[in-house]
Design an enzyme around this catalytic site. Structure first.
Site, PDB file in Angstrom:
ATOM      1  NE  ARG A   1     -28.372 -60.423  -7.760  1.00 32.43           N
ATOM      2  CZ  ARG A   1     -27.379 -60.659  -8.600  1.00 32.43           C
ATOM      3  NH1 ARG A   1     -26.804 -61.842  -8.649  1.00 32.43           N
ATOM      4  NH2 ARG A   1     -26.945 -59.696  -9.391  1.00 32.43           N
TER       5      ARG A   1
ATOM      6  CE1 TYR B   1     -23.002 -62.941  -8.305  1.00 35.06           C
ATOM      7  CE2 TYR B   1     -22.259 -60.777  -8.997  1.00 35.06           C
ATOM      8  CZ  TYR B   1     -23.152 -61.812  -9.087  1.00 35.06           C
ATOM      9  OH  TYR B   1     -24.213 -61.727  -9.959  1.00 35.06           O
TER      10      TYR B   1
ATOM     11  CG  HIS C   1     -27.294 -69.808  -8.786  1.00 35.53           C
ATOM     12  ND1 HIS C   1     -26.908 -69.385 -10.035  1.00 35.53           N
ATOM     13  CD2 HIS C   1     -28.178 -70.821  -8.966  1.00 35.53           C
ATOM     14  CE1 HIS C   1     -27.552 -70.098 -10.938  1.00 35.53           C
ATOM     15  NE2 HIS C   1     -28.320 -70.986 -10.317  1.00 35.53           N
ATOM     16  CB  ILE C   2     -21.869 -66.774  -5.564  1.00 41.01           C
ATOM     17  CG1 ILE C   2     -20.840 -67.762  -6.129  1.00 41.01           C
ATOM     18  CG2 ILE C   2     -21.272 -65.935  -4.437  1.00 41.01           C
ATOM     19  CD1 ILE C   2     -19.694 -67.118  -6.886  1.00 41.01           C
ATOM     20  CB  SER C   3     -26.024 -63.731  -5.291  1.00 40.16           C
ATOM     21  OG  SER C   3     -26.650 -64.026  -6.527  1.00 40.16           O
TER      22      SER C   3
ATOM     23  CD  GLU D   1     -29.355 -74.156 -11.110  1.00 43.79           C
ATOM     24  OE1 GLU D   1     -29.619 -72.991 -11.450  1.00 43.79           O
ATOM     25  OE2 GLU D   1     -30.208 -75.078 -11.138  1.00 43.79           O
TER      26      GLU D   1
ATOM     27  CG  ASN E   1     -22.130 -70.126 -10.581  1.00 45.58           C
ATOM     28  OD1 ASN E   1     -23.029 -69.635 -11.271  1.00 45.58           O
ATOM     29  ND2 ASN E   1     -21.569 -69.484  -9.581  1.00 45.58           N
TER      30      ASN E   1
ATOM     31  NE  ARG F   1     -20.451 -59.154 -13.095  1.00 48.33           N
ATOM     32  CZ  ARG F   1     -21.315 -60.149 -12.861  1.00 48.33           C
ATOM     33  NH1 ARG F   1     -20.909 -61.272 -12.333  1.00 48.33           N
ATOM     34  NH2 ARG F   1     -22.577 -60.019 -13.170  1.00 48.33           N
TER      35      ARG F   1
ATOM     36  N   PRO G   1     -20.283 -67.299 -17.505  1.00 47.22           N
ATOM     37  CG  PRO G   1     -22.015 -66.220 -18.631  1.00 47.22           C
ATOM     38  CD  PRO G   1     -21.577 -67.559 -18.147  1.00 47.22           C
ATOM     39  CG  ASN G   2     -19.683 -61.587 -16.775  1.00 48.32           C
ATOM     40  OD1 ASN G   2     -18.839 -61.065 -17.497  1.00 48.32           O
ATOM     41  ND2 ASN G   2     -20.969 -61.595 -17.076  1.00 48.32           N
TER      42      ASN G   2
ATOM     43  CG  HIS H   1     -31.159 -66.335 -15.491  1.00 44.60           C
ATOM     44  ND1 HIS H   1     -31.609 -66.895 -14.312  1.00 44.60           N
ATOM     45  CD2 HIS H   1     -30.026 -65.658 -15.187  1.00 44.60           C
ATOM     46  CE1 HIS H   1     -30.779 -66.543 -13.335  1.00 44.60           C
ATOM     47  NE2 HIS H   1     -29.822 -65.801 -13.836  1.00 44.60           N
TER      48      HIS H   1
ATOM     49  NE  ARG I   1     -29.459 -60.904 -11.464  1.00 43.58           N
ATOM     50  CZ  ARG I   1     -28.435 -60.931 -12.307  1.00 43.58           C
ATOM     51  NH1 ARG I   1     -27.941 -62.080 -12.699  1.00 43.58           N
ATOM     52  NH2 ARG I   1     -27.906 -59.804 -12.744  1.00 43.58           N
TER      53      ARG I   1
ATOM     54  CG  ASP J   1     -31.525 -79.357 -25.127  1.00 45.28           C
ATOM     55  OD1 ASP J   1     -32.459 -79.563 -24.323  1.00 45.28           O
ATOM     56  OD2 ASP J   1     -31.673 -78.783 -26.227  1.00 45.28           O
TER      57      ASP J   1
ATOM     58  CB  ALA K   1     -25.803 -64.474 -17.449  1.00 41.13           C
TER      59      ALA K   1
END
Length: 149
Positions: free
Chosen positions: A107, A23, A100-102, A98, A74, A18, A10-11, A80, A111, A87, A77
């Protein structure tokens, strides 16, 4: 050519718009173009998806079971919160990275926990969108490695 799935949660459709201070300014289309170029150079194809809907990500993981050799995810949200994505990933037999950009560990404390990490073969965080390319390189390396009995 073998198929690597690149899945985005998402996002991430708002990447570049954003919170660019967190990001960056690259768009998801920029990331996709970079991933396709690198994968092609390494002899792989990419299936690139983004969704704000958990069930679509799960469906793509199920699809990857049939024709994919690796997954870069990625989960944003969903990292978490989603046992359902964990699953689904647990049913996939190939390598999973996996992304994550940040740097999620710098943070908010919520997170710091990832359900996805319980299945991921590697985690790349805090290296910006370059993490996707590093993930592709790592999966390509893992696919070349001899299988352990």
């Amino acid at each position: 050519m073998s198929l690597i799935y690149v899945l985005n949660g998402p996002n991430l459709n708002l990447l570049g718009k954003r919170q660019p201070d967190i990001y960056g300014h690259e768009t998801l289309a920029d990331v996709e173009a970079d991933c396709r170029k690198l994968a092609s150079e390494l002899g792989h194809e990419i299936r690139f998806h983004q969704s704000n809907r958990e069930y679509e990500i799960i469906d793509w993981i199920h699809e990857a079971r049939e024709d994919g050799v690796g997954i870069i995810i990625n989960p944003a949200a969903f990292t978490h919160t989603s046992l359902a994505i964990l699953d689904a990933l647990n049913t996939f037999e190939g390598p999973i990275i996996e992304i994550h950009i940040s740097n999620v560990h710098k943070r908010e404390s919520f997170r710091h926990h990832s359900f996805v990490s319980h299945r991921a073969d590697g985690v790349i965080a805090g290296l910006g969108t370059e993490g996707y390319q590093l993930g592709i390189r790592r999966i390509a390396t893992m696919l070349k490695a001899p299988k352990k009995d």
